[in-house]
Design a protein around this motif. Structure first.
Motif, PDB file in Angstrom:
ATOM      1  N   LEU A  41      37.437  -9.720  16.440  1.00 58.97           N
ATOM      2  CA  LEU A  41      36.685  -9.912  15.203  1.00 58.97           C
ATOM      3  C   LEU A  41      35.541  -8.914  15.118  1.00 58.97           C
ATOM      4  N   SER A  42      35.228  -8.490  13.901  1.00 61.46           N
ATOM      5  CA  SER A  42      34.089  -7.614  13.689  1.00 61.46           C
ATOM      6  C   SER A  42      32.808  -8.442  13.632  1.00 61.46           C
ATOM      7  N   ASP A  43      31.671  -7.755  13.663  1.00 62.50           N
ATOM      8  CA  ASP A  43      30.393  -8.452  13.510  1.00 62.50           C
ATOM      9  C   ASP A  43      30.363  -9.194  12.173  1.00 62.50           C
ATOM     10  N   ALA A  44      30.916  -8.573  11.124  1.00 69.92           N
ATOM     11  CA  ALA A  44      30.959  -9.225   9.810  1.00 69.92           C
ATOM     12  C   ALA A  44      31.861 -10.455   9.838  1.00 69.92           C
ATOM     13  N   ASP A  45      33.039 -10.318  10.488  1.00 68.71           N
ATOM     14  CA  ASP A  45      33.932 -11.473  10.632  1.00 68.71           C
ATOM     15  C   ASP A  45      33.212 -12.633  11.310  1.00 68.71           C
ATOM     16  N   CYS A  46      32.416 -12.302  12.319  1.00 70.97           N
ATOM     17  CA  CYS A  46      31.754 -13.331  13.129  1.00 70.97           C
ATOM     18  C   CYS A  46      30.527 -13.922  12.453  1.00 70.97           C
ATOM     19  N   THR A  47      30.065 -13.310  11.376  1.00 71.03           N
ATOM     20  CA  THR A  47      28.837 -13.769  10.716  1.00 71.03           C
ATOM     21  C   THR A  47      29.109 -14.594   9.473  1.00 71.03           C
ATOM     22  N   ALA A  48      30.203 -14.301   8.756  1.00 74.00           N
ATOM     23  CA  ALA A  48      30.474 -14.949   7.479  1.00 74.00           C
ATOM     24  C   ALA A  48      30.820 -16.426   7.662  1.00 74.00           C
ATOM     25  N   GLN A  49      30.448 -17.225   6.653  1.00 69.11           N
ATOM     26  CA  GLN A  49      30.715 -18.663   6.632  1.00 69.11           C
ATOM     27  C   GLN A  49      31.409 -18.983   5.313  1.00 69.11           C
ATOM     28  N   SER A  50      32.608 -19.574   5.396  1.00 68.75           N
ATOM     29  CA  SER A  50      33.430 -19.746   4.197  1.00 68.75           C
ATOM     30  C   SER A  50      33.173 -21.048   3.453  1.00 68.75           C
ATOM     31  N   MET A  51      32.569 -22.033   4.114  1.00 70.24           N
ATOM     32  CA  MET A  51      32.249 -23.313   3.467  1.00 70.24           C
ATOM     33  C   MET A  51      31.283 -24.070   4.358  1.00 70.24           C
ATOM     34  N   ASP A  52      30.719 -25.149   3.813  1.00 64.05           N
ATOM     35  CA  ASP A  52      29.713 -25.905   4.554  1.00 64.05           C
ATOM     36  C   ASP A  52      30.254 -26.500   5.840  1.00 64.05           C
ATOM     37  N   ASP A  53      31.525 -26.929   5.848  1.00 66.06           N
ATOM     38  CA  ASP A  53      32.096 -27.584   7.027  1.00 66.06           C
ATOM     39  C   ASP A  53      32.382 -26.608   8.158  1.00 66.06           C
ATOM     40  N   ALA A  54      32.541 -25.331   7.837  1.00 65.96           N
ATOM     41  CA  ALA A  54      32.888 -24.326   8.839  1.00 65.96           C
ATOM     42  C   ALA A  54      31.624 -23.647   9.356  1.00 65.96           C
ATOM     43  N   SER A  55      31.749 -23.023  10.511  1.00 67.24           N
ATOM     44  CA  SER A  55      30.647 -22.257  11.094  1.00 67.24           C
ATOM     45  C   SER A  55      31.134 -20.865  11.454  1.00 67.24           C
ATOM     46  N   PRO A  56      30.253 -19.872  11.397  1.00 64.94           N
ATOM     47  CA  PRO A  56      30.652 -18.521  11.797  1.00 64.94           C
ATOM     48  C   PRO A  56      31.009 -18.470  13.279  1.00 64.94           C
ATOM     49  N   ALA A  57      31.913 -17.560  13.627  1.00 63.87           N
ATOM     50  CA  ALA A  57      32.305 -17.406  15.035  1.00 63.87           C
ATOM     51  C   ALA A  57      31.094 -17.088  15.904  1.00 63.87           C
ATOM     52  N   LYS A  58      30.179 -16.292  15.377  1.00 62.76           N
ATOM     53  CA  LYS A  58      28.977 -15.935  16.136  1.00 62.76           C
ATOM     54  C   LYS A  58      28.150 -17.177  16.452  1.00 62.76           C
ATOM     55  N   TRP A  59      28.102 -18.103  15.510  1.00 62.70           N
ATOM     56  CA  TRP A  59      27.354 -19.338  15.734  1.00 62.70           C
ATOM     57  C   TRP A  59      28.024 -20.172  16.830  1.00 62.70           C
ATOM     58  N   HIS A  60      29.352 -20.255  16.808  1.00 62.50           N
ATOM     59  CA  HIS A  60      30.058 -20.990  17.866  1.00 62.50           C
ATOM     60  C   HIS A  60      29.749 -20.391  19.236  1.00 62.50           C
ATOM     61  N   LEU A  61      29.767 -19.068  19.334  1.00 65.37           N
ATOM     62  CA  LEU A  61      29.485 -18.408  20.607  1.00 65.37           C
ATOM     63  C   LEU A  61      28.065 -18.704  21.089  1.00 65.37           C
ATOM     64  N   ALA A  62      27.130 -18.738  20.156  1.00 61.89           N
ATOM     65  CA  ALA A  62      25.739 -18.986  20.525  1.00 61.89           C
ATOM     66  C   ALA A  62      25.482 -20.461  20.806  1.00 61.89           C
ATOM     67  N   HIS A  63      26.020 -21.335  19.984  1.00 64.85           N
ATOM     68  CA  HIS A  63      25.759 -22.768  20.146  1.00 64.85           C
ATOM     69  C   HIS A  63      26.276 -23.290  21.473  1.00 64.85           C
ATOM     70  N   THR A  64      27.451 -22.850  21.883  1.00 58.29           N
ATOM     71  CA  THR A  64      27.985 -23.325  23.165  1.00 58.29           C
ATOM     72  C   THR A  64      27.129 -22.831  24.333  1.00 58.29           C
ATOM     73  N   SER A  65      26.483 -21.689  24.164  1.00 62.65           N
ATOM     74  CA  SER A  65      25.550 -21.208  25.192  1.00 62.65           C
ATOM     75  C   SER A  65      24.251 -22.010  25.144  1.00 62.65           C
ATOM     76  N   TRP A  66      23.792 -22.302  23.946  1.00 61.55           N
ATOM     77  CA  TRP A  66      22.591 -23.135  23.786  1.00 61.55           C
ATOM     78  C   TRP A  66      22.784 -24.488  24.453  1.00 61.55           C
ATOM     79  N   PHE A  67      23.979 -25.050  24.366  1.00 65.08           N
ATOM     80  CA  PHE A  67      24.246 -26.357  24.958  1.00 65.08           C
ATOM     81  C   PHE A  67      23.962 -26.329  26.459  1.00 65.08           C
ATOM     82  N   PHE A  68      24.468 -25.313  27.144  1.00 68.46           N
ATOM     83  CA  PHE A  68      24.208 -25.209  28.585  1.00 68.46           C
ATOM     84  C   PHE A  68      22.731 -24.923  28.858  1.00 68.46           C
TER      85      PHE A  68
END
Length: 440
Positions: A41-68
């Motif tokens: 995925l590109s940086d743009a792919d990882c940043t865009a959010q298509s709807m309220d229920d979905a999250s950007p890929a970049k957010w998933h990568l960061a949130h799972t790190s935040w959890f630890f």
């Protein structure tokens, strides 16, 4: 006696060391999968959010790190371990006890931090976690939280792919996440509808026993009374769903729950999410781009409301399905207990449901999450954990329905018979389908 005690001590220490190495190995392996899934995925792919229920890929990568970082590192090694104090606000999901957070519908506005900065964050967390896992003073005390964090990461690996699919479906170019379309429509043919009967279940055990990791909502193990029932040997297929559409299933309110009918009308539903007509044929957006709908594969991207309406229609009109309905989650779990937990999951690299067949129950694990008739409620004796971790599941036990079984993008090793997934009844962007049941 002293020599024997020393031998036992050495054996115990050896087992402990092996256990620690296994946890560390699992940590590295699972964390690397997340990065691999985002690698194309590109940086743009990882940043865009298509709807309220979905999250950007970049957010998933960061949130799972935040959890630890939040629940393991800061507790074990102190606040000095934080990579960036602002990340606690940016990447907290829903933990009220932790503090304020960025609004979920606006996660796509986080053009900064960049993807490279988020990957640096992951590397920081991974390095500190390795230290904590290798330190005898902290390793044992954090193992339960690490196990939860890894299971949480696997959930987000599935969500990452699910959300990327929705994002790409909104792009007029209909890009493919993966060009590696394995197999074809001739790879299998669904068997005709058939049933496995559970003629005398009576009082059965439901819920996770103390034999490995499980989420808190999977227990406590308890007794449930089941009446005789039968479960369909495979999931409902796209061909059967196409027949439901052709018969006017989306146009006849008699098959629908009141809330479901209102939802379908308000949103203009006429087919599963991603389905569209081209040249008189059904095609669907997939992780491989726009593809013909494989008629023998399980239908997916349908809501609970649609699944329930289909069951009502099938009970009257679908051959050998008289009296069909959705199974309860207890019926599903009873049928799945003791069966091998294998199927078409992420490790097959199919990234799509494939036809199910064979003798007896098939496809219980993988392909599509299967809606049940059960509300997501606490089991008898359920108590959430203390502190913020107690918010993981318990506070969502209202207004949601249980799905069972896993999907084609569920990570390998993540599933078990007691696993309870849950979503609101109108949600369709998940890889969700259904399997019929009926009284026996």
């Amino acid at each position: 006696m002293l020599a024997r005690s020393q031998n036992v001590s050495r054996e115990t220490n050896s087992e402990d060391e092996q256990g620690k190495r296994a946890v560390s190995k699992d940590f590295i392996r699972i964390r690397n999968i997340s990065v691999h899934l985002a690698s194309e995925l590109s940086d743009a792919d990882c940043t865009a959010q298509s709807m309220d229920d979905a999250s950007p890929a970049k957010w998933h990568l960061a949130h799972t790190s935040w959890f630890f970082e939040e629940f393991v590192l800061c507790g074990a090694l102190g606040e000095r371990e934080r990579f960036d104090p602002d990340f606690s606000f940016l990447f907290n999901s829903y933990y009220e006890a932790v503090g304020a957070r960025h609004a979920r519908p606006e996660r796509g506005l986080l053009t900064r931090p960049s993807l490279s900065r988020v990957l640096d964050y992951r590397a920081h967390v991974d390095a500190r976690m390795e230290i904590a896992l290798d330190n005898p003073a902290t390793a044992e005390s954090i193992q339960a939280l690490v196990a939860l964090g890894l299971a949480h990461e696997q959930q987000h690996q599935e969500l990452l792919l699910t959300d990327v699919l929705h994002l790409f479906s909104r792009n007029p170019l209909r890009p493919a996440y993966s060009a590696n379309l394995r197999g074809n429509e001739d790879e299998g043919i669904a068997t005709p509808p058939s049933w496995t009967a559970f003629a005398d279940p009576g009082i059965v055990s439901i819920g996770h026993a103390d034999d490995g990791f499980a989420f808190d909502c999977e227990g406590p193990e308890h007794a449930a009374l089941l009446r005789p029932f039968a479960l369909a040997d495979r999931a409902v297929t796209n061909a059967e769903w196409a027949a439901f559409i052709a018969a006017g299933g989306y146009e006849d309110s008699s098959y629908w729950l009141s809330d479901g009918w209102a939802c379908a009308q308000a949103n203009g539903w006429t087919a599963p999410l991603y389905w569209e007509r081209r040249g008189g044929e059904w095609v669907s957006m997939t992780l491989h781009g726009l593809q013909p709908v494989p008629m023998d594969a399980p239908v997916c991207h349908v809501s609970f409301y649609e699944a329930d309406a289909f069951a009502s229609w099938a009970a009257i009109h679908l051959g050998d399905c008289e009296g069909a309905r959705l199974p309860t989650e207890f019926e599903w779990e009873h049928a799945a207990r003791g069966r091998p937990v294998d199927g078409n999951t992420l490790g097959t690299d199919m990234l799509r449901p494939i036809p199910q067949g064979g003798s007896g129950l098939s496809g219980l694990f993988g392909d599509v999450w299967e809606w049940t008739a059960s509300a997501f409620l606490p089991y008898p004796g359920f108590r959430p954990s203390d502190g913020a971790i107690g918010e993981y599941n318990g506070k969502f036990m209202s207004g949601q329905n249980v799905l069972r079984g896993g999907s084609c993008v569920t990570p390998d090793g993540h599933l078990r018979a007691s696993y309870r997934n849950f979503f609101h009844p109108d949600k369709r962007w998940q890889f969700s389908g259904l399997r019929l049941a009926r009284d026996f």
